[in-house]
Design an enzyme around this catalytic site. Structure first.
Site, PDB file in Angstrom:
ATOM      1  N   GLU A  83       0.834  -1.215   0.000  1.00 19.04           N
ATOM      2  CA  GLU A  83       0.000   0.000   0.000  1.00 19.04           C
ATOM      3  C   GLU A  83       0.863   1.257   0.000  1.00 19.04           C
ATOM      4  O   GLU A  83       0.553   2.232  -0.687  1.00 19.04           O
ATOM      5  CB  GLU A  83      -0.949  -0.022   1.198  1.00 19.04           C
ATOM      6  CG  GLU A  83      -2.057  -1.071   1.037  1.00 19.04           C
ATOM      7  CD  GLU A  83      -2.894  -1.221   2.287  1.00 19.04           C
ATOM      8  OE1 GLU A  83      -2.349  -1.718   3.301  1.00 19.04           O
ATOM      9  OE2 GLU A  83      -4.069  -0.827   2.274  1.00 19.04           O
ATOM     10  N   GLU A  86      -4.803  -9.005   4.360  1.00 16.42           N
ATOM     11  CA  GLU A  86      -5.643  -8.589   5.482  1.00 16.42           C
ATOM     12  C   GLU A  86      -6.917  -9.407   5.633  1.00 16.42           C
ATOM     13  O   GLU A  86      -7.302  -9.781   6.746  1.00 16.42           O
ATOM     14  CB  GLU A  86      -6.010  -7.095   5.361  1.00 16.42           C
ATOM     15  CG  GLU A  86      -4.884  -6.131   5.660  1.00 16.42           C
ATOM     16  CD  GLU A  86      -3.993  -5.831   4.470  1.00 16.42           C
ATOM     17  OE1 GLU A  86      -4.065  -6.561   3.461  1.00 16.42           O
ATOM     18  OE2 GLU A  86      -3.212  -4.873   4.537  1.00 16.42           O
TER      19      GLU A  86
HETATM   20  N1  COA Z   1       4.260  -7.925  11.685  1.00 14.02           N
HETATM   21  C1  COA Z   1       5.099  -8.280  12.688  1.00 14.02           C
HETATM   22  N2  COA Z   1       6.081  -9.185  12.549  1.00 14.02           N
HETATM   23  C2  COA Z   1       6.222  -9.755  11.339  1.00 14.02           C
HETATM   24  C3  COA Z   1       5.388  -9.437  10.253  1.00 14.02           C
HETATM   25  C4  COA Z   1       4.367  -8.469  10.456  1.00 14.02           C
HETATM   26  N3  COA Z   1       3.543  -8.086   9.476  1.00 14.02           N
HETATM   27  N4  COA Z   1       5.777 -10.153   9.181  1.00 14.02           N
HETATM   28  C5  COA Z   1       6.804 -10.908   9.589  1.00 14.02           C
HETATM   29  N5  COA Z   1       7.081 -10.670  10.884  1.00 14.02           N
HETATM   30  C6  COA Z   1       8.150 -11.271  11.699  1.00 14.02           C
HETATM   31  C7  COA Z   1       7.826 -12.686  12.089  1.00 14.02           C
HETATM   32  O1  COA Z   1       7.007 -12.699  13.243  1.00 14.02           O
HETATM   33  C8  COA Z   1       9.208 -13.244  12.330  1.00 14.02           C
HETATM   34  O2  COA Z   1       9.656 -12.775  13.591  1.00 14.02           O
HETATM   35  P1  COA Z   1      10.457 -13.798  14.578  1.00 14.02           P
HETATM   36  O3  COA Z   1      11.717 -14.132  13.834  1.00 14.02           O
HETATM   37  O4  COA Z   1      10.679 -12.973  15.804  1.00 14.02           O
HETATM   38  O5  COA Z   1       9.563 -14.970  14.771  1.00 14.02           O
HETATM   39  C9  COA Z   1      10.059 -12.534  11.290  1.00 14.02           C
HETATM   40  O6  COA Z   1       9.317 -11.391  10.897  1.00 14.02           O
HETATM   41  C10 COA Z   1      10.324 -13.372  10.059  1.00 14.02           C
HETATM   42  O7  COA Z   1       9.077 -13.816   9.551  1.00 14.02           O
HETATM   43  P2  COA Z   1       8.698 -15.360   9.354  1.00 14.02           P
HETATM   44  O8  COA Z   1       7.214 -15.464   9.438  1.00 14.02           O
HETATM   45  O9  COA Z   1       9.482 -16.219  10.281  1.00 14.02           O
HETATM   46  O10 COA Z   1       9.221 -15.609   7.869  1.00 14.02           O
HETATM   47  P3  COA Z   1       8.621 -16.630   6.824  1.00 14.02           P
HETATM   48  O11 COA Z   1       9.573 -16.679   5.693  1.00 14.02           O
HETATM   49  O12 COA Z   1       8.259 -17.913   7.470  1.00 14.02           O
HETATM   50  O13 COA Z   1       7.239 -15.950   6.323  1.00 14.02           O
HETATM   51  C11 COA Z   1       5.835 -14.153   5.596  1.00 14.02           C
HETATM   52  C12 COA Z   1       7.263 -14.709   5.668  1.00 14.02           C
HETATM   53  C13 COA Z   1       5.896 -12.749   5.031  1.00 14.02           C
HETATM   54  C14 COA Z   1       4.982 -15.045   4.679  1.00 14.02           C
HETATM   55  C15 COA Z   1       5.214 -14.141   7.017  1.00 14.02           C
HETATM   56  O14 COA Z   1       6.147 -13.493   7.900  1.00 14.02           O
HETATM   57  C16 COA Z   1       3.905 -13.439   7.136  1.00 14.02           C
HETATM   58  O15 COA Z   1       2.880 -13.968   6.695  1.00 14.02           O
HETATM   59  N6  COA Z   1       3.886 -12.220   7.740  1.00 14.02           N
HETATM   60  C17 COA Z   1       2.686 -11.493   7.997  1.00 14.02           C
HETATM   61  C18 COA Z   1       2.250 -10.801   6.740  1.00 14.02           C
HETATM   62  C19 COA Z   1       0.953 -10.047   6.980  1.00 14.02           C
HETATM   63  O16 COA Z   1      -0.057 -10.628   7.301  1.00 14.02           O
HETATM   64  N7  COA Z   1       1.009  -8.725   6.754  1.00 14.02           N
HETATM   65  C20 COA Z   1      -0.139  -7.872   6.727  1.00 14.02           C
HETATM   66  C21 COA Z   1      -0.601  -7.479   8.044  1.00 14.02           C
HETATM   67  S1  COA Z   1      -2.189  -6.667   7.831  1.00 14.02           S
END
Ligand code: COA
Length: 245
Positions: free
Chosen positions: A115, A135
């Site tokens: 966004e 979302e």
């Molecule tokens: N908010 C807070 N922390 C986040 C984050 C977010 N939107 N996206 C990733 N992180 C953090 C994870 O909690 C993790 O932290 P940790 O190492 O302390 O556990 C770190 O970033 C790495 O992410 P991880 O999930 O372990 O990597 P991955 O390769 O397995 O997955 C994603 C990557 C992007 C698919 C996954 O992190 C994800 O789905 N994130 C959320 C995306 C999201 O929903 N964003 C929109 C919010 S409205």
């Protein structure tokens, strides 16, 4: 340069770089990052030396994985959250800027990350980039403008698909549908963004500002009103141009 969640670097030639700097959490946008972006965007707006701003994400894995989900539900009340958003409309502020904004994206560009890029004027991506609005799968809807900006960048059906499924698309698909204007190898991403930024910053300032305003403001108008707006901008550009008319 500060060491906080946002880094800011002014370079020669009227170009500045903004780095989302929380690489350990994939540059998730938390309240502190929003506050710093809010202050910084005002500084950019008021700095006549800055003509073009490039946004990027720190680290190897993401431009930004969106809003910081660990802060969801932490506002004292819904009314308080709404009031804060009204008072600090970061996305509206970014959209209102006359400076040219470029997003240089790698890895994940999700939620508020994509966004933010859609509030920019030009998007360049590396070939590993992934774009999505997850979302709805979390029970929310996009709240940094995505329901309105995405259908303005890609065909409405694709916007529906991305928002309603929450499934990401890859860089080639994003390029094919016009969401990003260039795809480059990861190693070339920032050099290409800098080259484009410098090229734009080297153009006459009045002309780039007026052209951006004509495009942005005209997008909301009928063709007739848009053409009238363009005529007004042309008159203004002739007043400010250094070349003989
Ligand atoms: N908010 C807070 N922390 C986040 C984050 C977010 N939107 N996206 C990733 N992180 C953090 C994870 O909690 C993790 O932290 P940790 O190492 O302390 O556990 C770190 O970033 C790495 O992410 P991880 O999930 O372990 O990597 P991955 O390769 O397995 O997955 C994603 C990557 C992007 C698919 C996954 O992190 C994800 O789905 N994130 C959320 C995306 C999201 O929903 N964003 C929109 C919010 S409205």
């Amino acid at each position: 340069m500060s060491e906080g969640p946002v880094l800011y670097e002014k370079r020669d030639g009227g170009v500045a770089w903004v780095t989302l700097n929380r690489p350990d959490v994939l540059n998730a946008i938390n309240l502190r990052m929003r506050d710093e972006l809010w202050e910084l965007m005002h500084a950019v707006r008021d700095d006549p030396d800055v003509r073009v701003v490039v946004f990027k994400g720190a680290g190897e894995r993401a431009f930004s994985a969106g809003a910081d989900i660990s802060e969801f539900g932490t506002a004292p009340s819904i009314a308080e959250a709404r009031r804060a958003r009204r008072e600090r409309d970061l996305w509206g502020l970014i959209l209102s800027l006359d400076e040219v904004l470029i997003a240089a994206m790698h890895g994940y560009a999700l939620g508020a990350g994509i966004e933010l890029s859609m509030c920019c004027d030009i998007r360049i991506a590396s070939d590993d980039a992934k774009f999505g609005l997850p979302e709805v799968s979390l029970g929310y809807i996009p709240s940094a403008g995505g329901t309105q900006t995405l259908p303005r960048h890609v065909p409405p059906g694709l916007a529906m698909q991305m928002i309603l499924t929450g499934d990401p698309i890859d860089a080639p698909a994003a390029y094919a549908r016009g969401l990003v204007q260039r795809i480059v190898p990861r190693a070339r991403l920032y050099a290409e963004a800098e080259t484009m930024a410098q090229a734009i910053a080297a153009r006459p300032a009045g002309a780039t500002r007026l052209a951006k305003r004509a495009i942005v403001d005209g997008a909301e108008l009928s063709l007739a009103s848009g053409l009238a707006l363009e005529s007004m901008m042309v008159r203004r550009s002739l007043e400010t141009a250094s070349l003989p008319r």
